[in-house]
Design a protein around this motif. Structure first.
Motif, mmCIF file in Angstrom:
data_model
loop_
_atom_site.group_PDB
_atom_site.id
_atom_site.type_symbol
_atom_site.label_atom_id
_atom_site.label_comp_id
_atom_site.label_asym_id
_atom_site.label_seq_id
_atom_site.Cartn_x
_atom_site.Cartn_y
_atom_site.Cartn_z
ATOM 1 N N ARG A 38 14.183 -0.040 -8.465
ATOM 2 C CA ARG A 38 13.167 0.341 -7.485
ATOM 3 C C ARG A 38 13.593 -0.027 -6.068
ATOM 4 O O ARG A 38 14.343 -0.979 -5.856
ATOM 5 C CB ARG A 38 11.844 -0.360 -7.786
ATOM 6 N N ALA A 39 13.051 0.703 -5.119
ATOM 7 C CA ALA A 39 13.270 0.382 -3.710
ATOM 8 C C ALA A 39 12.204 -0.603 -3.228
ATOM 9 O O ALA A 39 11.187 -0.829 -3.899
ATOM 10 C CB ALA A 39 13.214 1.656 -2.872
ATOM 11 N N PHE A 40 12.398 -1.207 -2.048
ATOM 12 C CA PHE A 40 11.445 -2.157 -1.489
ATOM 13 C C PHE A 40 10.443 -1.517 -0.530
ATOM 14 O O PHE A 40 9.632 -2.203 0.068
ATOM 15 C CB PHE A 40 12.189 -3.280 -0.765
ATOM 16 N N PHE A 41 10.509 -0.217 -0.380
ATOM 17 C CA PHE A 41 9.552 0.418 0.514
ATOM 18 C C PHE A 41 8.571 1.276 -0.287
ATOM 19 O O PHE A 41 8.768 1.512 -1.480
ATOM 20 C CB PHE A 41 10.259 1.243 1.599
ATOM 21 N N LEU A 42 7.521 1.736 0.384
ATOM 22 C CA LEU A 42 6.430 2.494 -0.231
ATOM 23 C C LEU A 42 5.766 1.726 -1.375
ATOM 24 O O LEU A 42 5.621 2.216 -2.486
ATOM 25 C CB LEU A 42 6.930 3.856 -0.724
ATOM 26 N N GLU A 43 5.352 0.507 -1.065
ATOM 27 C CA GLU A 43 4.675 -0.312 -2.074
ATOM 28 C C GLU A 43 3.299 0.252 -2.410
ATOM 29 O O GLU A 43 2.520 0.623 -1.518
ATOM 30 C CB GLU A 43 4.545 -1.754 -1.564
ATOM 31 N N ASN A 44 2.995 0.330 -3.706
ATOM 32 C CA ASN A 44 1.705 0.828 -4.193
ATOM 33 C C ASN A 44 0.911 -0.361 -4.740
ATOM 34 O O ASN A 44 1.291 -0.966 -5.739
ATOM 35 C CB ASN A 44 1.958 1.865 -5.285
ATOM 36 N N ASP A 45 -0.217 -0.682 -4.077
ATOM 37 C CA ASP A 45 -0.990 -1.862 -4.460
ATOM 38 C C ASP A 45 -2.025 -1.599 -5.545
ATOM 39 O O ASP A 45 -2.764 -2.511 -5.932
ATOM 40 C CB ASP A 45 -1.707 -2.432 -3.223
ATOM 41 N N LEU A 46 -2.092 -0.389 -6.045
ATOM 42 C CA LEU A 46 -3.125 -0.070 -7.033
ATOM 43 C C LEU A 46 -3.003 -0.904 -8.315
ATOM 44 O O LEU A 46 -4.006 -1.159 -8.987
ATOM 45 C CB LEU A 46 -3.071 1.418 -7.384
ATOM 46 N N ARG A 47 -1.804 -1.332 -8.673
ATOM 47 C CA ARG A 47 -1.631 -2.054 -9.937
ATOM 48 C C ARG A 47 -1.971 -3.535 -9.826
ATOM 49 O O ARG A 47 -2.017 -4.238 -10.843
ATOM 50 C CB ARG A 47 -0.194 -1.891 -10.445
ATOM 51 N N PRO A 106 -7.210 -7.643 -6.984
ATOM 52 C CA PRO A 106 -8.357 -7.463 -7.893
ATOM 53 C C PRO A 106 -8.503 -6.003 -8.339
ATOM 54 O O PRO A 106 -8.181 -5.083 -7.584
ATOM 55 C CB PRO A 106 -9.542 -7.904 -7.046
ATOM 56 N N TYR A 107 -9.017 -5.831 -9.591
ATOM 57 C CA TYR A 107 -9.082 -4.495 -10.186
ATOM 58 C C TYR A 107 -10.407 -3.776 -9.924
ATOM 59 O O TYR A 107 -10.536 -2.593 -10.262
ATOM 60 C CB TYR A 107 -8.886 -4.593 -11.697
ATOM 61 N N SER A 108 -11.368 -4.474 -9.374
ATOM 62 C CA SER A 108 -12.686 -3.860 -9.190
ATOM 63 C C SER A 108 -12.568 -2.605 -8.322
ATOM 64 O O SER A 108 -11.842 -2.577 -7.326
ATOM 65 C CB SER A 108 -13.648 -4.862 -8.544
ATOM 66 N N LYS A 109 -13.283 -1.595 -8.761
ATOM 67 C CA LYS A 109 -13.371 -0.296 -8.086
ATOM 68 C C LYS A 109 -12.068 0.526 -8.162
ATOM 69 O O LYS A 109 -11.974 1.566 -7.518
ATOM 70 C CB LYS A 109 -13.775 -0.476 -6.621
ATOM 71 N N LYS A 110 -11.081 0.056 -8.913
ATOM 72 C CA LYS A 110 -9.815 0.812 -9.012
ATOM 73 C C LYS A 110 -9.727 1.655 -10.284
ATOM 74 O O LYS A 110 -8.986 2.635 -10.344
ATOM 75 C CB LYS A 110 -8.619 -0.147 -8.975
ATOM 76 N N GLU A 111 -10.464 1.251 -11.329
ATOM 77 C CA GLU A 111 -10.277 1.868 -12.644
ATOM 78 C C GLU A 111 -10.580 3.358 -12.638
ATOM 79 O O GLU A 111 -9.817 4.171 -13.190
ATOM 80 C CB GLU A 111 -11.135 1.171 -13.693
#
Length: 454
Positions: A426-435, A438-443
Motif C-alpha cells: 500500500r501507499a502512504f497517501f489517500l488514507e481512508n478512515d472509514l475502517r 469509532p464505528y458509530s454512524k459508519k455501518e
C-alpha cells in the motif's frame, strides 16, 4: 540416526535459497550427467525390470530430459510475481502472488519407473528453489545405485542428495522435519507417510494408483484393442495408469479378444517370452501375488508363467465385480474383462468404486464422451486411447481420493513445490478512515459502499 543422513539433512538446512541462476545451473548439470550416463541407466533398468531399451529411453530418460528442457525455457517467466487486482477501499495498492520455495523436500520414489519417478519430482523441486533428499526404491537396486552416482557426481549434496536403503532409512527420514514430502507408491504406505507428515504439519503430495478402467463402447473395436494392449503391457503392466480392467458388452468380447490376440503377435511375436520388447515382473514376491490372481478356467488369452524368469505372459481373463482380481490394483500384465450391457451400467460400475488414477473410454458419440467426462471423477482421463496424457506437460498429473492428492509435470511441478505468498503493498497517501473506530454512524454507509463495489 545414521550419520550420513544427519550430515546431509543439516547441511541442506543451512544452505541459502537457490537463485534463478543456481536453479538453471543445477538443472544443466543434471541434464548433462543424464546424457553421459544414459547407457548405464538403460542397463540398470534392464537389470531391475528387463525393461526394453526403447521403453527405457521413451518413458524414463527422454521424459526427464524433456522436463528439464521445458523448465529451462520457461522458469524465468514462472518465477515472476503474478499481479492480481486490489480491493478498491485500500487503493492505491498493488497485490501480487510471489512464488517461494518451501525449503527442504523429501522425494520417495517407487520401483516401476524407478528413474523417471525419482528425477521428475526432483526437477520440479529444484525449479522451485528447494533442496532435496531423494530416497529411491530399494526394490530396484541397480537403478537406485545409478541414481546415487548421478546425483552425487552432478550436484552439490547441500542442494540434492540420495539416501539409499530400505524401510529403516525411510523411517529415519520420515522422523525428520521436512518442509514438503513427495511420495509415489501404494495407498498403504501412503497412509503411513501421511501420518508421519501430520506430526509436523508437513504438506505433501501422494501419487498413488488404483483400478483404472477402460470403457469400450466403440464400433472400432480393433483400434481400441490395439491401444489397450499397448497401454496395458507397456512395462509388463507395471504402470500406475495402465488399464486395470475393461468394461465391454458381451456381444463385443469375441471381436475384442481376436483383435487383442492379433496385436500381441504383432507387437511381441509368436513367442512373447523371447521378445526383446517385453519386460519382466520386478521380483518373486510380486510374481507370486500376480500368479495367485489367475484362475486357469478364466483365462481368455495367455496365462503362461515362468517363475525362474519372473515371466508372466500378457493375460486376459473373464471376471465380474466380485472376482478376487477386481478387489485391488493388479499392477501386472493381467487384464480382466467385465461384461456390461450399456454405458449407463459402465458409468455406474466405475462410480461404485474408489476414484481411479486414470479413466479410459473408447466411444464414438460426442454425447457419450461428454457423459464420461462429466460423470466420472478420476485423476486423469483419455478418450479413445490409453496412458498418453502423461506425455503432455501442459496437463497436471495426479490422483484424486484414493488415487492420491496433488499434481505435477511442467509448470504444475513448479507450482506444486512453491509456496504462493500473498503480498499487498500500500501507499502512504489517500488514507481512508472509514475502517477505524469509532464505528458509530459508519455501518450504514459501509454496507451501501460494499454493495456498490462487490
Amino acid at each position: 540416526m545414521d550419520n550420513n543422513i544427519a550430515t546431509i539433512y543439516t547441511a541442506q538446512k543451512g544452505r541459502k535459497e537457490l537463485s534463478y541462476n543456481d536453479r538453471i545451473s543445477v538443472l544443466e548439470a543434471l541434464e548433462e550427467r543424464i546424457k553421459d550416463l544414459e547407457p548405464r541407466i538403460v542397463d540398470a533398468l534392464k537389470a531391475d525390470l528387463r525393461k526394453p531399451r526403447f521403453e527405457s529411453f521413451l518413458s524414463e530418460i527422454d521424459f526427464c530430459l524433456h522436463e528439464i528442457k521445458t523448465v529451462k525455457k520457461k522458469l524465468k517467466k514462472w518465477m515472476k510475481p503474478r499481479r492480481v487486482c486490489s480491493p478498491l477501499p485500500f487503493m492505491p495498492a498493488k497485490s501480487r502472488i510471489h512464488f517461494e520455495p518451501y525449503g527442504q523436500v523429501l522425494v520417495i520414489a517407487p520401483w516401476n519407473y524407478p528413474f523417471q519417478l525419482a528425477i521428475v519430482p526432483l526437477i520440479g523441486a529444484i525449479a522451485a528453489g528447494n533442496k532435496v533428499i531423494l530416497k529411491p526404491s530399494e526394490v530396484a537396486p541397480n537403478t537406485s545405485s545409478i541414481l546415487n552416482e548421478l546425483i552425487s557426481s552432478a550436484l552439490d549434496s547441500e542442494i540434492a542428495a540420495v539416501v539409499e536403503g530400505g524401510v529403516d532409512e525411510t523411517t529415519e527420514l520420515l522422523n525428520l522435519k521436512f518442509d514438503y514430502i513427495f511420495y509415489t507408491g501404494n495407498g498403504h504406505v501412503g497412509r503411513i507417510i501421511m501420518a508421519a507428515a501430520a506430526k509436523n504439519l508437513t504438506p505433501l503430495t501422494l501419487e498413488l494408483g488404483g483400478k483404472s478402467p477402460a470403457i469400450v463402447g466403440t464400433k472400432n473395436l480393433d483400434l481400441a484393442a490395439k491401444r489397450i494392449v499397448w497401454g496395458k503391457f507397456f512395462n509388463a503392466g507395471q504402470t500406475c495408469v495402465a488399464p486395470d480392467y475393461v468394461l465391454l458388452r458381451k456381444e463385443d468380447q469375441d471381436e475384442f479378444i481376436n483383435s487383442a490376440k492379433k496385436y500381441l503377435v504383432q507387437f511381441y511375436g509368436d513367442n512373447v517370452k523371447n521378445s526383446p520388447d517385453y519386460g519382466r515382473i520386478i521380483n518373486e514376491r510380486h510374481f507370486d501375488r500376480l500368479n495367485a490372481l489367475v484362475k486357469k478356467d478364466d483365462v481368455l488369452i495367455g496365462g503362461d508363467v515362468d517363475k525362474s524368469d519372473l515371466y508372466i505372459s500378457p493375460t486376459f481373463i473373464k471376471a465380474n465385480e466380485s472376482s478376487e482380481i477386481m478387489q485391488d490394483e493388479i499392477f501386472g500384465p493381467i487384464l480382466p474383462l467385465v461384461n456390461i450391457d450399456n454405458l449407463d451400467e459402465a458409468i455406474a460400475y466405475v462410480k461404485r468404486h474408489d476414484k481411479p488414477l486414470a479413466c479410459y473410454a473408447f466411444l464414438d458419440k460426442t454425447s457419450e464422451k461428454n457423459r464420461v467426462i462429466n460423470e466420472i471423477s478420476s485423476g486423469g482421463m483419455v478418450i479413445n486411447d490409453t496412458i498418453i496424457h502423461l506425455s503432455n506437460d501442459q496437463l497436471p498429473f495426479g490422483g484424486v481420493g484414493e488415487s492420491g492428492m496433488g499434481a505435477y509435470h511442467g509448470k504444475h511441478s513448479f507450482e506444486l513445490f512453491s509456496h504462493r505468498k500473498s503480498v499487498m503493498n500500500r501507499a502512504f497517501f489517500l488514507e481512508n478512515d472509514l475502517r477505524y473506530p469509532p464505528y458509530s454512524k459508519k455501518e450504514s454507509f459501509i454496507r451501501k459502499l460494499m454493495n456498490l463495489i462487490s
